[in-house]
Write an enzyme that holds these catalytic residues in place. Sequence first.
Site, PDB file in Angstrom:
ATOM      1  N   LYS A 179       0.828  -1.209   0.000  1.00  0.00           N
ATOM      2  CA  LYS A 179       0.000   0.000   0.000  1.00  0.00           C
ATOM      3  C   LYS A 179       0.866   1.263   0.000  1.00  0.00           C
ATOM      4  O   LYS A 179       0.660   2.174  -0.794  1.00  0.00           O
ATOM      5  CB  LYS A 179      -0.868  -0.035   1.263  1.00  0.00           C
ATOM      6  CG  LYS A 179      -2.025   0.899   1.263  1.00  0.00           C
ATOM      7  CD  LYS A 179      -2.841   0.748   2.551  1.00  0.00           C
ATOM      8  CE  LYS A 179      -3.478  -0.612   2.713  1.00  0.00           C
ATOM      9  NZ  LYS A 179      -4.466  -0.643   3.807  1.00  0.00           N
TER      10      LYS A 179
ATOM     11  N   LYS B  93       2.026  -4.221  10.994  1.00  0.00           N
ATOM     12  CA  LYS B  93       0.659  -4.274  11.530  1.00  0.00           C
ATOM     13  C   LYS B  93       0.730  -4.827  12.947  1.00  0.00           C
ATOM     14  O   LYS B  93       1.658  -5.578  13.280  1.00  0.00           O
ATOM     15  CB  LYS B  93      -0.216  -5.206  10.673  1.00  0.00           C
ATOM     16  CG  LYS B  93      -1.692  -4.914  10.802  1.00  0.00           C
ATOM     17  CD  LYS B  93      -2.095  -3.714   9.970  1.00  0.00           C
ATOM     18  CE  LYS B  93      -3.542  -3.346  10.149  1.00  0.00           C
ATOM     19  NZ  LYS B  93      -3.956  -2.280   9.220  1.00  0.00           N
TER      20      LYS B  93
ATOM     21  N   THR C 121      -9.456   7.742   4.789  1.00  0.00           N
ATOM     22  CA  THR C 121      -9.566   6.444   4.113  1.00  0.00           C
ATOM     23  C   THR C 121     -10.837   6.402   3.268  1.00  0.00           C
ATOM     24  O   THR C 121     -10.812   6.031   2.089  1.00  0.00           O
ATOM     25  CB  THR C 121      -9.551   5.280   5.125  1.00  0.00           C
ATOM     26  OG1 THR C 121      -8.441   5.461   5.988  1.00  0.00           O
ATOM     27  CG2 THR C 121      -9.431   3.949   4.433  1.00  0.00           C
TER      28      THR C 121
HETATM   29  P1  NAD Z   1     -14.592  -0.059  11.984  1.00  0.00           P
HETATM   30  O1  NAD Z   1     -14.343  -0.953  13.154  1.00  0.00           O
HETATM   31  O2  NAD Z   1     -14.770   1.406  12.220  1.00  0.00           O
HETATM   32  O3  NAD Z   1     -15.920  -0.554  11.197  1.00  0.00           O
HETATM   33  C1  NAD Z   1     -16.079  -1.879  10.780  1.00  0.00           C
HETATM   34  C2  NAD Z   1     -17.504  -2.030  10.285  1.00  0.00           C
HETATM   35  O4  NAD Z   1     -17.668  -3.333   9.728  1.00  0.00           O
HETATM   36  C3  NAD Z   1     -18.568  -1.894  11.385  1.00  0.00           C
HETATM   37  O5  NAD Z   1     -19.688  -1.193  10.892  1.00  0.00           O
HETATM   38  C4  NAD Z   1     -18.955  -3.347  11.643  1.00  0.00           C
HETATM   39  O6  NAD Z   1     -20.285  -3.480  12.146  1.00  0.00           O
HETATM   40  C5  NAD Z   1     -18.849  -3.911  10.243  1.00  0.00           C
HETATM   41  N1  NAD Z   1     -18.753  -5.367  10.175  1.00  0.00           N
HETATM   42  C6  NAD Z   1     -17.908  -6.190  10.834  1.00  0.00           C
HETATM   43  N2  NAD Z   1     -18.159  -7.478  10.484  1.00  0.00           N
HETATM   44  C7  NAD Z   1     -19.168  -7.437   9.582  1.00  0.00           C
HETATM   45  C8  NAD Z   1     -19.895  -8.424   8.856  1.00  0.00           C
HETATM   46  N3  NAD Z   1     -19.599  -9.711   8.963  1.00  0.00           N
HETATM   47  N4  NAD Z   1     -20.876  -8.017   8.023  1.00  0.00           N
HETATM   48  C9  NAD Z   1     -21.194  -6.711   7.891  1.00  0.00           C
HETATM   49  N5  NAD Z   1     -20.548  -5.722   8.553  1.00  0.00           N
HETATM   50  C10 NAD Z   1     -19.555  -6.099   9.392  1.00  0.00           C
HETATM   51  O7  NAD Z   1     -13.432  -0.339  10.944  1.00  0.00           O
HETATM   52  P2  NAD Z   1     -12.864   0.611   9.812  1.00  0.00           P
HETATM   53  O8  NAD Z   1     -11.767   1.421  10.393  1.00  0.00           O
HETATM   54  O9  NAD Z   1     -13.972   1.280   9.117  1.00  0.00           O
HETATM   55  O10 NAD Z   1     -12.169  -0.456   8.860  1.00  0.00           O
HETATM   56  C11 NAD Z   1     -12.921  -1.232   7.923  1.00  0.00           C
HETATM   57  C12 NAD Z   1     -11.955  -1.969   7.010  1.00  0.00           C
HETATM   58  O11 NAD Z   1     -11.123  -1.021   6.341  1.00  0.00           O
HETATM   59  C13 NAD Z   1     -11.009  -2.963   7.693  1.00  0.00           C
HETATM   60  O12 NAD Z   1     -10.729  -4.008   6.793  1.00  0.00           O
HETATM   61  C14 NAD Z   1      -9.751  -2.115   7.892  1.00  0.00           C
HETATM   62  O13 NAD Z   1      -8.577  -2.912   8.021  1.00  0.00           O
HETATM   63  C15 NAD Z   1      -9.762  -1.332   6.611  1.00  0.00           C
HETATM   64  N6  NAD Z   1      -8.981  -0.086   6.646  1.00  0.00           N
HETATM   65  C16 NAD Z   1      -9.242   0.865   7.587  1.00  0.00           C
HETATM   66  C17 NAD Z   1      -8.514   2.041   7.560  1.00  0.00           C
HETATM   67  C18 NAD Z   1      -8.809   3.182   8.504  1.00  0.00           C
HETATM   68  O14 NAD Z   1      -8.200   4.251   8.341  1.00  0.00           O
HETATM   69  N7  NAD Z   1      -9.727   3.024   9.446  1.00  0.00           N
HETATM   70  C19 NAD Z   1      -7.495   2.228   6.613  1.00  0.00           C
HETATM   71  C20 NAD Z   1      -7.267   1.246   5.664  1.00  0.00           C
HETATM   72  C21 NAD Z   1      -8.022   0.073   5.690  1.00  0.00           C
END
Ligand code: NAD
Length: 428
Positions: free
Chosen positions: A95, A107, A191
């Site tokens: 990335k 990580k 993001t």
């Molecule tokens: P978060 O914890 O804020 O939100 C996760 C969401 O996914 C929640 O709404 C949760 O209810 C939902 N969820 C979990 N399991 C689920 C399922 N089985 N079915 C439907 N919904 C489900 O997390 P985030 O920070 O928004 O991150 C989401 C993804 O993006 C992850 O894969 C994370 O690694 C990736 N990511 C996050 C960032 C960041 O800056 N936060 C950056 C790059 C990648």
Amino acid sequence: MSNTSYNPYEIAQQQFDSVASKLDLDAATCELLRQPMREYHFTIPVKMDDGSTKIFKGFRVQHNDARGPAKGGIRFHPMETVDTIRALSLWMTWKCSVVDIPLGGAKGGVICDPRNLTEREQERLCRGYVRQLAKNVGPNSDVPAPDVMTNAKHMLWMLDEYETIHGSRYPGFITGKPVGMGGSLGRTEATGFGVIYVLNEALKNLNIPIENTTASFQGFGNVSQYAVRLYQQLGGKVVAISCWNETDKKAYTFRKLDGMDINALVSITDSYGTIDKEKAMGLGYEVLPGDAWIEQDVDILIPAAMENQITIENVNKISKQVKVITEAANGPTTPDADKVIADRNIFLIPDFLANAGGVTCSYFEQVQSNQNYYWEKDEVLEKLNTKMTSAFKSVYELSQSKGLRMREAAYVIAINRVAQAVKSRGWI
Ligand code: NAD
């Protein structure tokens, strides 16, 4: 955190191997890049509020730092596994490389459920995590950040512990800090906005006006909420969003075919991204099974929850209308499902390109923290858009000129840059 039948680390290695075999890489470089350079596994004793002590298991994995200090978030999750962390560390390296920022990949994670921990217990856990790692991370070696179920408050406790141990101020040690305490304006949005910057660019290339499109999202946490917001601002219509419900131990999809009021939806969503079912029904939402998000007749699917969500079991439920999948989550598509998507000619923007906005803004935060001089929000978002758009264009151009899928093209660019750094340093 991973689905038992798919191991994210094996998937990350398979993805690497399949691209590496087409590049002119020597065996030693391949061996170095297909696995993490360093791993730390440790226990964290935490004094609980009831006077007992609980032992948590923590990890930090540094995949590769040839291009600069390692960078990557820390997850708190009850189903966390070291293989998920390993996979995510590899994806962090690719990335940072694909958006061409001078950082490597790492990580971290702790097996815990913060939803069942009090504020004070979470603070002790954060401080304990840093105490175990304080000699092996730092602004010039490995810079953590928030990820699933960790936030700005956790980052500040971690920073405070690190600075207490090292006896000085190191605001560049960690990113995702609160604004006013070393955080960058725009980081919360970064993001999700980045996901939409690249989606918008893709739609322009595909000659699809964004204002004529509809989308369905999986997840309603940090990434999804800001992606939904910007997508709607640009004229797109969101018809379905799914999220996890911890009380019912299952996911639900919330659907409103005439579009959603994002502010109203956020107001009935908790800090873990769970939409209140009863209140949603009160607002006129249909409540459908968790997987329904993938079956909607929409133009765009945005998985923004967890890894291994589009699998061989559900990939054929994707509607014929879907033209673009933007992987906002890390590793949401399993390799077998990925092949079906490719065969169906759905344009897929791969995770480590689509969600690179977070780490790009984290890099901006680190730059600002190290200078102790902070930029205006517009400046941050403009720089972010420039970086994301330019990364998208490079990947798109390579994919067009070499007949590669977007995931392959992104890997070719990312792996080549890291391999070059390893070579230039004289490691191989
Ligand atoms: P978060 O914890 O804020 O939100 C996760 C969401 O996914 C929640 O709404 C949760 O209810 C939902 N969820 C979990 N399991 C689920 C399922 N089985 N079915 C439907 N919904 C489900 O997390 P985030 O920070 O928004 O991150 C989401 C993804 O993006 C992850 O894969 C994370 O690694 C990736 N990511 C996050 C960032 C960041 O800056 N936060 C950056 C790059 C990648």
